[in-house]
Design an enzyme around this catalytic site. Structure first.
Site, PDB file in Angstrom:
ATOM      1  N   ARG A  36      -7.066   5.776  -5.753  1.00 21.21           N
ATOM      2  CA  ARG A  36      -6.813   7.200  -5.961  1.00 21.21           C
ATOM      3  C   ARG A  36      -7.129   7.609  -7.398  1.00 21.21           C
ATOM      4  O   ARG A  36      -7.786   8.634  -7.648  1.00 21.21           O
ATOM      5  CB  ARG A  36      -5.363   7.518  -5.612  1.00 21.21           C
ATOM      6  CG  ARG A  36      -5.014   7.202  -4.167  1.00 21.21           C
ATOM      7  CD  ARG A  36      -3.515   7.191  -3.916  1.00 21.21           C
ATOM      8  NE  ARG A  36      -2.927   8.510  -4.123  1.00 21.21           N
ATOM      9  CZ  ARG A  36      -1.619   8.735  -4.096  1.00 21.21           C
ATOM     10  NH1 ARG A  36      -0.773   7.722  -3.902  1.00 21.21           N
ATOM     11  NH2 ARG A  36      -1.149   9.957  -4.266  1.00 21.21           N
ATOM     12  N   ILE A  54       0.874  -1.170   0.000  1.00 19.17           N
ATOM     13  CA  ILE A  54       0.000   0.000   0.000  1.00 19.17           C
ATOM     14  C   ILE A  54       0.911   1.220   0.000  1.00 19.17           C
ATOM     15  O   ILE A  54       2.060   1.152   0.443  1.00 19.17           O
ATOM     16  CB  ILE A  54      -0.986   0.023   1.193  1.00 19.17           C
ATOM     17  CG1 ILE A  54      -0.267  -0.087   2.537  1.00 19.17           C
ATOM     18  CG2 ILE A  54      -2.005  -1.097   1.062  1.00 19.17           C
ATOM     19  CD1 ILE A  54      -1.211  -0.032   3.731  1.00 19.17           C
ATOM     20  N   ASP A  55       0.416   2.325  -0.535  1.00 19.84           N
ATOM     21  CA  ASP A  55       1.236   3.518  -0.689  1.00 19.84           C
ATOM     22  C   ASP A  55       1.785   4.013   0.642  1.00 19.84           C
ATOM     23  O   ASP A  55       1.184   3.801   1.698  1.00 19.84           O
ATOM     24  CB  ASP A  55       0.419   4.646  -1.330  1.00 19.84           C
ATOM     25  CG  ASP A  55      -0.036   4.320  -2.740  1.00 19.84           C
ATOM     26  OD1 ASP A  55       0.592   3.467  -3.389  1.00 19.84           O
ATOM     27  OD2 ASP A  55      -1.032   4.928  -3.179  1.00 19.84           O
ATOM     28  N   LYS A  56       2.907   4.708   0.557  1.00 20.50           N
ATOM     29  CA  LYS A  56       3.556   5.253   1.750  1.00 20.50           C
ATOM     30  C   LYS A  56       2.572   6.029   2.619  1.00 20.50           C
ATOM     31  O   LYS A  56       2.527   5.848   3.840  1.00 20.50           O
ATOM     32  CB  LYS A  56       4.712   6.179   1.333  1.00 20.50           C
ATOM     33  CG  LYS A  56       5.422   6.847   2.511  1.00 20.50           C
ATOM     34  CD  LYS A  56       6.442   7.866   2.045  1.00 20.50           C
ATOM     35  CE  LYS A  56       5.799   9.160   1.587  1.00 20.50           C
ATOM     36  NZ  LYS A  56       6.778  10.243   1.320  1.00 20.50           N
TER      37      LYS A  56
END
Length: 317
Positions: free
Chosen positions: A245, A143-145
């Protein structure tokens, strides 16, 4: 400086006015961690014209044109680091981690250490699946930072193989909570596109015409109306980079606070600034799968973190 390097040129936006230099750079360059940028500033790798900026805490005015020299890292095996983790479940084959926003999943250019992998190597005393290679041991998905929430990590190769097969079959249950701009219409729906790296900006993902890119499907439903915003549940049928997103932005409702795909609505800007909320409002709330070795059904939930709870509270009608 020795070795090869890349040079990033950025112009700080008006929203950066009054922020620390390292924080303003983190907004402009989301692929680099704030700690990495702080180190680059301190080592004289950030310049405004001919002037080197060496103080990460200096306040910016907005509008500055900056040049950041980023040394190319030498590939290296990840090292164990004693970094605190929130572990929801663990047995001899796997563990489930509740990742905080700001923690990068694995070492890569711009984030050589201080990652989830470094923390896992310490916690597991090096006993992680080797299928992901020396830089990504145990990592089955990411998962994104700046996205918070749940992910599963493989401690053994059989667990890694079994989990990867479930991801390939799209049988993993993954639900995200997101605060999006506006109100999606209809209140529930299915978003189906193809996604690929943006030709204009390789750090971003874009919707492309089939058959290019990868097939991506997101199911959404509105949960709570907010001020010019909505708390939305997004269920992933596929798991592509930046999928939620990009998909929500594609239907005209980008995530509040998203530095790459969002837009700062006037109604939100003051609240985001006051709260210091500088990430996409996205949380991996639910993760469900079949244990790859023992075969029992497992399901885990993570409550909204405090920063998104506070954002929702401030946006409540």
């Amino acid at each position: 400086m020795t070795g090869a390097a890349t040079v990033e040129s950025v112009t700080l936006g008006a929203e950066a006015r009054g922020l620390r230099l390292d924080r303003a750079l983190a907004l402009a360059l989301p692929t680099l961690s704030r700690e990495r940028l702080k180190a680059l500033v301190s080592s004289g790798q950030v310049a405004a014209g001919e002037r080197l900026l060496r103080d990460p805490a200096m306040k910016v005015k907005g509008g500055e044109a900056l040049r950041i020299t980023v040394p190319v890292p030498v590939a290296a095996e990840a090292v164990a680091q004693d970094i605190s983790l929130t572990i929801i479940f663990e047995d001899e084959h796997l563990l489930v981690v509740d990742k905080p926003a700001g923690l990068v999943v694995h070492p890569a250019a711009g984030n050589l250490d201080g990652t989830l992998v470094n923390a896992l190597l310490h916690h597991c005393a090096g006993r992680l699946s080797g299928i992901g290679g020396v830089a990504r041991p145990g990592i089955v998905h990411r998962i994104d930072k700046d996205t918070s929430g749940l992910l599963v990590v493989a401690k053994t190769d059989p667990a890694h193989v079994g989990l990867s097969a479930q991801f390939a079959r799209h049988s993993i249950v993954r639900r995200y909570l997101a605060v999006v701009a506006g109100t999606p219409v209809p209140p529930a729906g299915r978003i189906e596109t193809h996604l690929a790296r943006s030709a204009a900006n390789r750090q971003k993902v874009a919707v492309v015409a089939a058959p290019a890119g990868k097939h991506a499907v997101t199911h959404y439903r509105n949960l709570t109306p907010l001020k010019v915003a909505t708390l939305v549940e997004c269920r992933l049928e596929t798991g592509r980079t930046h999928q939620v997103r990009v998909h929500m932005a594609h239907i005209g409702h980008p995530l509040v606070g998203d530095p790459a795909y969002g837009r700062r609505l006037g109604q939100h800007a003051a609240i985001l600034s006051e709260l210091g909320f500088a990430r996409q409002a996205l949380h991996a709330e639910t993760l469900g799968f079949e244990h790859p070795v023992h075969k029992q059904k497992l399901s885990f939930e993570s409550p909204l973190p405090a920063d998104i709870q506070e954002l929702v509270s401030r946006l409540t009608l």
